[in-house]
Design a protein around this motif. Sequence first.
Motif, PDB file in Angstrom:
ATOM      1  N   PHE A 211      19.631 -46.838-114.918  1.00  0.00           N
ATOM      2  CA  PHE A 211      20.549 -45.926-114.237  1.00  0.00           C
ATOM      3  C   PHE A 211      21.620 -45.444-115.207  1.00  0.00           C
ATOM      4  CE2 PHE A 211      22.739 -50.010-113.546  1.00  0.00           C
ATOM      5  CZ  PHE A 211      24.066 -49.682-113.765  1.00  0.00           C
ATOM      6  N   ALA A 212      22.222 -44.328-114.838  1.00  0.00           N
ATOM      7  CA  ALA A 212      23.327 -43.760-115.612  1.00  0.00           C
ATOM      8  C   ALA A 212      24.356 -43.211-114.633  1.00  0.00           C
ATOM      9  CB  ALA A 212      22.836 -42.654-116.542  1.00  0.00           C
ATOM     10  N   VAL A 213      25.620 -43.295-115.017  1.00  0.00           N
ATOM     11  CA  VAL A 213      26.715 -42.741-114.212  1.00  0.00           C
ATOM     12  C   VAL A 213      27.434 -41.711-115.066  1.00  0.00           C
ATOM     13  CG1 VAL A 213      28.830 -43.206-112.936  1.00  0.00           C
ATOM     14  CG2 VAL A 213      26.963 -44.878-112.900  1.00  0.00           C
ATOM     15  N   VAL A 214      27.468 -40.476-114.581  1.00  0.00           N
ATOM     16  CA  VAL A 214      28.082 -39.359-115.310  1.00  0.00           C
ATOM     17  C   VAL A 214      29.469 -39.086-114.747  1.00  0.00           C
ATOM     18  CG1 VAL A 214      27.881 -36.912-115.880  1.00  0.00           C
ATOM     19  CG2 VAL A 214      25.824 -38.344-115.786  1.00  0.00           C
ATOM     20  N   ASP A 215      30.482 -39.173-115.605  1.00  0.00           N
ATOM     21  CA  ASP A 215      31.871 -38.858-115.226  1.00  0.00           C
ATOM     22  C   ASP A 215      32.368 -39.672-114.039  1.00  0.00           C
ATOM     23  OD1 ASP A 215      31.918 -37.013-117.262  1.00  0.00           O
ATOM     24  OD2 ASP A 215      31.519 -35.289-115.979  1.00  0.00           O
ATOM     25  N   GLY A 216      31.751 -40.812-113.778  1.00  0.00           N
ATOM     26  CA  GLY A 216      32.180 -41.645-112.666  1.00  0.00           C
ATOM     27  C   GLY A 216      31.938 -41.039-111.299  1.00  0.00           C
ATOM     28  N   ARG A 217      31.091 -39.997-111.212  1.00  0.00           N
ATOM     29  CA  ARG A 217      30.881 -39.297-109.938  1.00  0.00           C
ATOM     30  C   ARG A 217      29.417 -39.011-109.639  1.00  0.00           C
ATOM     31  NH1 ARG A 217      29.103 -34.491-111.080  1.00  0.00           N
ATOM     32  NH2 ARG A 217      29.524 -33.571-113.123  1.00  0.00           N
ATOM     33  N   LEU A 218      28.574 -39.003-110.680  1.00  0.00           N
ATOM     34  CA  LEU A 218      27.173 -38.622-110.527  1.00  0.00           C
ATOM     35  C   LEU A 218      26.275 -39.776-110.942  1.00  0.00           C
ATOM     36  CD1 LEU A 218      25.114 -36.293-109.947  1.00  0.00           C
ATOM     37  CD2 LEU A 218      25.188 -35.806-112.400  1.00  0.00           C
ATOM     38  N   LEU A 219      25.409 -40.192-110.029  1.00  0.00           N
ATOM     39  CA  LEU A 219      24.494 -41.304-110.294  1.00  0.00           C
ATOM     40  C   LEU A 219      23.092 -40.780-110.576  1.00  0.00           C
ATOM     41  CD1 LEU A 219      23.653 -44.336-110.254  1.00  0.00           C
ATOM     42  CD2 LEU A 219      23.328 -44.064-107.772  1.00  0.00           C
ATOM     43  N   ILE A 220      22.480 -41.304-111.652  1.00  0.00           N
ATOM     44  CA  ILE A 220      21.090 -41.012-111.991  1.00  0.00           C
ATOM     45  C   ILE A 220      20.365 -42.348-112.036  1.00  0.00           C
ATOM     46  CG2 ILE A 220      19.515 -40.032-113.699  1.00  0.00           C
ATOM     47  CD1 ILE A 220      21.854 -38.340-114.735  1.00  0.00           C
ATOM     48  N   THR A 221      19.432 -42.571-111.126  1.00  0.00           N
ATOM     49  CA  THR A 221      18.757 -43.860-111.063  1.00  0.00           C
ATOM     50  C   THR A 221      17.323 -43.686-110.567  1.00  0.00           C
ATOM     51  OG1 THR A 221      18.913 -46.134-110.223  1.00  0.00           O
ATOM     52  CG2 THR A 221      19.503 -44.365-108.697  1.00  0.00           C
ATOM     53  N   GLY A 222      16.496 -44.683-110.821  1.00  0.00           N
ATOM     54  CA  GLY A 222      15.101 -44.617-110.398  1.00  0.00           C
ATOM     55  C   GLY A 222      14.235 -45.537-111.246  1.00  0.00           C
ATOM     56  N   SER A 223      12.947 -45.286-111.237  1.00  0.00           N
ATOM     57  CA  SER A 223      12.003 -46.139-111.959  1.00  0.00           C
ATOM     58  C   SER A 223      11.819 -45.724-113.406  1.00  0.00           C
ATOM     59  CB  SER A 223      10.637 -46.106-111.257  1.00  0.00           C
ATOM     60  OG  SER A 223      10.063 -44.804-111.347  1.00  0.00           O
ATOM     61  N   LEU A 224      12.332 -44.573-113.787  1.00  0.00           N
ATOM     62  CA  LEU A 224      12.049 -43.990-115.097  1.00  0.00           C
ATOM     63  C   LEU A 224      12.753 -44.716-116.229  1.00  0.00           C
ATOM     64  CD1 LEU A 224      10.659 -41.334-116.364  1.00  0.00           C
ATOM     65  CD2 LEU A 224      13.018 -40.518-116.536  1.00  0.00           C
ATOM     66  N   ASN A 225      11.958 -45.292-117.157  1.00  0.00           N
ATOM     67  CA  ASN A 225      12.506 -45.732-118.433  1.00  0.00           C
ATOM     68  C   ASN A 225      12.698 -44.510-119.319  1.00  0.00           C
ATOM     69  OD1 ASN A 225      12.980 -48.617-118.798  1.00  0.00           O
ATOM     70  ND2 ASN A 225      10.797 -48.865-118.343  1.00  0.00           N
TER      71      ASN A 225
END
Length: 283
Positions: A211-225
Amino acid sequence: MRKKVQQDPALANVCVKLLEDSVRIAACHWLSDMSVKVTGGDETASDTASSRVVATEANTEMWTVKVVGLGLVALSLTLELLVWFLRRLRPGRTLNEVLFFPSEMVCVEHIFTPSSPYSCFCSMPHGVETSFSRLLRRILSATSSLDLCVFAFSNMDLCRAVLALHSRRVTIRVLTDKDYTAITGSQIGVLRKAGICVRCDVASVYMHHKFAVVDGRLLITGSLNWTLTAVQSNMENILITEEPELVRPFIKEFDRLWVNNDPARYHRSLDQKPALVIARTND
């Protein structure tokens, strides 16, 4: 309302203009009424006075038309102002997006160099929007911070995106699995060489987050390495959301892992172990 007017000079000018027009219309209307009353009240006036009454009545009718016209203009401007206020006060739509992989192989050079969309002459399709290109855009949208927690990181385009953010002085923190930092093609060394802060987990189990958090407001998460195989070959998914209820737990988890995997903290614990062994031997 008063606060918004004070903060927006353009809006303040519109309000002042409306107020001036309203005052001017009211004054003209009052003067016209007074003229009719004064002229109409003198029943012994001469023919000249009578002609003035007729002229005044004509002027009154003219001013009435003007007042109605200006009133309609003022009403129209007021309605436009009200619509503008409602649009400003209405909360924006929350981003929720789902991406599926594998992604079609296309050129993504235009994402990194938007000012020169035709700078690449490779044989891959150009200008095609895919799941991977949308993922890159979300990552590159960072303006202040990027917190990345990923198991494996070998995709060069994703690495390029992170390096681009670093060059724009975006604060970047990376957490990854210690065993996978040494695999062939890992980009962790490239990030460290560029001066990006990277920490590896010190636990005996895999750090399997993605997962990644962009600017403390946008979450990017899932199964993808973040690997080439995952992007181009595997059945994977990515969820991108701005829902605060979903973003906050990931921020909390990242901060917890970041503190727990502080190298200084780990080395201090190692330095204390020999002292404990010596103390037990003396006992």
